[in-house]
Design a protein around this motif. Structure first.
Motif, short mmCIF file in Angstrom:
data_model
loop_
_atom_site.label_atom_id
_atom_site.label_comp_id
_atom_site.label_asym_id
_atom_site.label_seq_id
_atom_site.Cartn_x
_atom_site.Cartn_y
_atom_site.Cartn_z
N ARG A 99 -16.75 7.19 12.44
CA ARG A 99 -17.00 8.38 13.28
C ARG A 99 -16.28 9.60 12.72
O ARG A 99 -16.84 10.70 12.64
CB ARG A 99 -16.54 8.09 14.71
CG ARG A 99 -16.98 9.11 15.77
CD ARG A 99 -16.09 10.37 15.84
NE ARG A 99 -14.69 10.06 15.94
CZ ARG A 99 -14.01 9.97 17.10
NH1 ARG A 99 -14.64 10.17 18.23
NH2 ARG A 99 -12.71 9.71 17.10
N ASP A 100 -15.02 9.41 12.29
CA ASP A 100 -14.25 10.54 11.77
C ASP A 100 -14.83 11.08 10.47
O ASP A 100 -14.85 12.30 10.24
CB ASP A 100 -12.79 10.12 11.57
CG ASP A 100 -12.01 10.03 12.88
OD1 ASP A 100 -12.60 10.36 13.93
OD2 ASP A 100 -10.83 9.63 12.85
N LEU A 101 -15.29 10.18 9.60
CA LEU A 101 -15.90 10.65 8.35
C LEU A 101 -17.21 11.38 8.62
O LEU A 101 -17.56 12.33 7.91
CB LEU A 101 -16.12 9.47 7.40
CG LEU A 101 -14.85 8.89 6.77
CD1 LEU A 101 -15.18 7.67 5.91
CD2 LEU A 101 -14.12 9.94 5.92
N TRP A 102 -17.93 10.96 9.66
CA TRP A 102 -19.15 11.67 10.05
C TRP A 102 -18.80 13.08 10.52
O TRP A 102 -19.44 14.06 10.12
CB TRP A 102 -19.89 10.90 11.15
CG TRP A 102 -21.24 11.45 11.47
CD1 TRP A 102 -22.43 11.04 10.96
CD2 TRP A 102 -21.55 12.52 12.37
NE1 TRP A 102 -23.46 11.79 11.47
CE2 TRP A 102 -22.95 12.70 12.34
CE3 TRP A 102 -20.79 13.35 13.19
CZ2 TRP A 102 -23.60 13.68 13.10
CZ3 TRP A 102 -21.42 14.33 13.94
CH2 TRP A 102 -22.82 14.48 13.90
N ILE A 103 -17.78 13.19 11.37
CA ILE A 103 -17.34 14.51 11.85
C ILE A 103 -16.84 15.35 10.69
O ILE A 103 -17.10 16.56 10.61
CB ILE A 103 -16.23 14.35 12.92
CG1 ILE A 103 -16.81 13.67 14.18
CG2 ILE A 103 -15.62 15.70 13.28
CD1 ILE A 103 -15.76 13.33 15.22
N PHE A 104 -16.10 14.72 9.75
CA PHE A 104 -15.61 15.42 8.57
C PHE A 104 -16.78 16.03 7.80
O PHE A 104 -16.73 17.19 7.38
CB PHE A 104 -14.82 14.45 7.69
CG PHE A 104 -14.12 15.10 6.54
CD1 PHE A 104 -12.83 15.62 6.69
CD2 PHE A 104 -14.73 15.19 5.29
CE1 PHE A 104 -12.17 16.22 5.62
CE2 PHE A 104 -14.08 15.79 4.23
CZ PHE A 104 -12.79 16.30 4.39
N SER A 105 -17.85 15.25 7.63
CA SER A 105 -19.04 15.74 6.94
C SER A 105 -19.63 16.93 7.69
O SER A 105 -19.97 17.96 7.09
CB SER A 105 -20.08 14.62 6.83
OG SER A 105 -21.32 15.13 6.37
N TYR A 106 -19.75 16.80 8.98
CA TYR A 106 -20.32 17.87 9.82
C TYR A 106 -19.51 19.15 9.71
O TYR A 106 -20.08 20.24 9.54
CB TYR A 106 -20.37 17.38 11.27
CG TYR A 106 -20.68 18.46 12.28
CD1 TYR A 106 -21.94 19.06 12.36
CD2 TYR A 106 -19.70 18.87 13.20
CE1 TYR A 106 -22.21 20.04 13.30
CE2 TYR A 106 -19.98 19.86 14.15
CZ TYR A 106 -21.24 20.43 14.19
OH TYR A 106 -21.50 21.40 15.12
N LEU A 107 -18.19 19.03 9.77
CA LEU A 107 -17.34 20.23 9.74
C LEU A 107 -17.19 20.80 8.33
O LEU A 107 -16.88 21.99 8.17
CB LEU A 107 -15.95 19.89 10.30
CG LEU A 107 -15.89 19.52 11.78
CD1 LEU A 107 -14.47 19.13 12.16
CD2 LEU A 107 -16.37 20.67 12.65
N CYS A 108 -17.42 19.97 7.31
CA CYS A 108 -17.27 20.43 5.92
C CYS A 108 -18.63 20.79 5.32
O CYS A 108 -19.03 20.27 4.27
CB CYS A 108 -16.57 19.36 5.09
SG CYS A 108 -14.84 19.12 5.52
N ASN A 109 -19.34 21.64 6.01
CA ASN A 109 -20.60 22.18 5.51
C ASN A 109 -21.66 21.11 5.28
O ASN A 109 -22.54 21.26 4.43
CB ASN A 109 -20.40 22.95 4.20
CG ASN A 109 -19.48 24.15 4.36
OD1 ASN A 109 -18.66 24.20 5.28
ND2 ASN A 109 -19.60 25.12 3.48
#
Length: 410
Positions: free
Chosen positions: A237-247
């Motif tokens: 979940r965190d890596l998904w959010i990381f992707s979302y927030l990192c363009n």
């Protein structure tokens, strides 16, 4: 030159196993005849269709091609004073050869892609090559020649793909690979531009009609505030959010991220997809280091945080291109598996994948009023070039104000 005649003929002396006969250019001089194979073979029926008064479809394409071959031979003959078969052959054979094998060219290109570390693209081209091989076998052919690739051939291939249950998306991907090989053929002089089968009033590659869904901010809030039940689920979940927030960074770019790409205010990286395809003016992606991004790095980042260390330890420095491809695919598969479970738990009516993060990043910013030019730059696209050159680049404070909208749940 007077006394020299030409003709395109079907040589019926030797019948091939597939029931076809070789098509040749015949040159006659002083009652002596010589034959020059065009490396094209046709059945008697196809040859007859080619030579009727008003041929249609592929027969028409063949007639045009044969006429051009004969016309080129006539022009060479006119230049020769005096004429000799030896001098004619030297000039005639200098010309490009559309009979060369397309699949062999694809194989060479695939090897170059693998050598360049582009294993994913190489795999895609292998799939395309295998598909073309299966298609030509249905026509009792072993080789695919540049001369074969006509608008009608491409239409027939598209129909075959659909009839065998393949999607238009896959068809488009494979044909774009073929188009690249055709472009290489033009650059290397294998074919001339006039025989190029793609484009308006010729053949246009179909676009997939997949419906792309993006999440709403309300949906994203549910994901952000969701309480994972296991550590692997939380990491996914965190890596998904990381992707979302990192363009909307894809998993390969996240896997390649090193601590040297991060400073106190931002993350800067070059997309793997464009690193090897863009020859100049390589533009890095810049992401403002929001507190939520920092928290994910603190939670899952490798320790100690050395400049050359991969942040999330998804890769190793010793990994080969094939190993990198396998690890990125496995990481993507794992994230998608857990995100599907989360979507079911939250009752989200969407196929929640890593791609959804990228699409949602762009859509949420667009709905928040961000200019398309900013979104295009943030995604690392080469679109809107004129606008991008005019605007040059967005200031860091402008980027930060837009990125803060990604978690504006109010």
């Amino acid at each position: 030159m007077i006394g020299v005649t030409t003709a395109i003929i079907q040589d019926r002396r030797i019948k091939r196993k597939d029931g076809t006969y070789s098509i040749k250019l015949r040159v006659t001089f002083n009652r002596e005849q010589k034959y020059y194979p065009l490396n094209i073979s046709l059945t008697p029926e196809d040859w007859e269709k080619t030579n009727i008064q008003k041929p249609r479809n592929e027969a028409k394409e063949r007639r045009i091609y044969f006429n051009k071959i004969e016309q080129r031979a006539i022009e060479i003959i006119k230049e020769l004073h005096p004429f000799s078969f030896q001098s004619f052959e030297k000039k005639f054979n200098q010309k490009t050869d559309r009979s060369k094998d397309v699949l062999s060219y694809m194989e060479s290109y695939i090897k170059q892609l693998s050598k360049d570390g582009r294993s994913g693209t190489a795999d895609s081209y292998k799939c395309a090559s295998n598909s073309f091989s299966k298609f030509i076998k249905t026509r009792n052919r072993k080789k695919l020649q540049f001369a074969d690739i006509t608008p009608d051939w491409l239409k027939d291939y598209e129909k075959w793909m659909v009839d065998t249950g393949k999607s238009l998306t896959s068809t488009g991907i494979y044909l774009r690979s073929l188009r690249t090989i055709m472009n290489i053929g033009i650059e290397e002089g294998i074919i001339s531009q006039e025989f190029y089968p793609f484009g308006k009033r010729k053949y246009q590659i179909p676009a997939g009609r997949n419906i792309k869904k993006a999440l709403t901010l309300a949906d994203i809030k549910k994901i952000v505030t969701y309480e994972p039940t296991t550590e692997p689920e939380q990491r996914a979940r965190d890596l998904w959010i990381f992707s979302y927030l990192c363009n909307g960074a894809n998993i390969k770019d996240i896997a390649r991220l090193q601590y040297k790409n991060i400073d106190s205010k931002k993350i800067t990286f070059v997309r793997a997809k464009t690193e090897r395809t863009t020859k100049q003016d390589l533009k890095p992606i810049m992401v403002v280091l929001l507190p939520e991004i920092h928290a994910i790095i603190d939670r899952w980042g490798a320790k100690p945080a050395l400049p050359e260390t991969y942040v999330f330890e998804l890769l190793k420095k010793t990994d080969t291109p094939d190993q990198i491809l396998a690890k990125v695919r496995q990481a993507t598969k794992t994230i998608n598996k857990y995100m599907k479970r989360i979507a079911n738990h939250l009752e989200l009516d969407i196929n929640l994948t890593t791609y959804t993060a990228r699409h949602s990043f762009a859509t949420v910013l667009k709905r928040s009023g961000a200019p398309t030019e900013f979104i295009s730059e943030s995604l690392g696209h080469k679109d809107l070039r004129t606008t991008e050159n005019y605007l040059d680049s967005f200031e860091d404070n402008v980027k930060e104000s837009f990125q803060k909208q990604l978690l504006n749940f109010e």
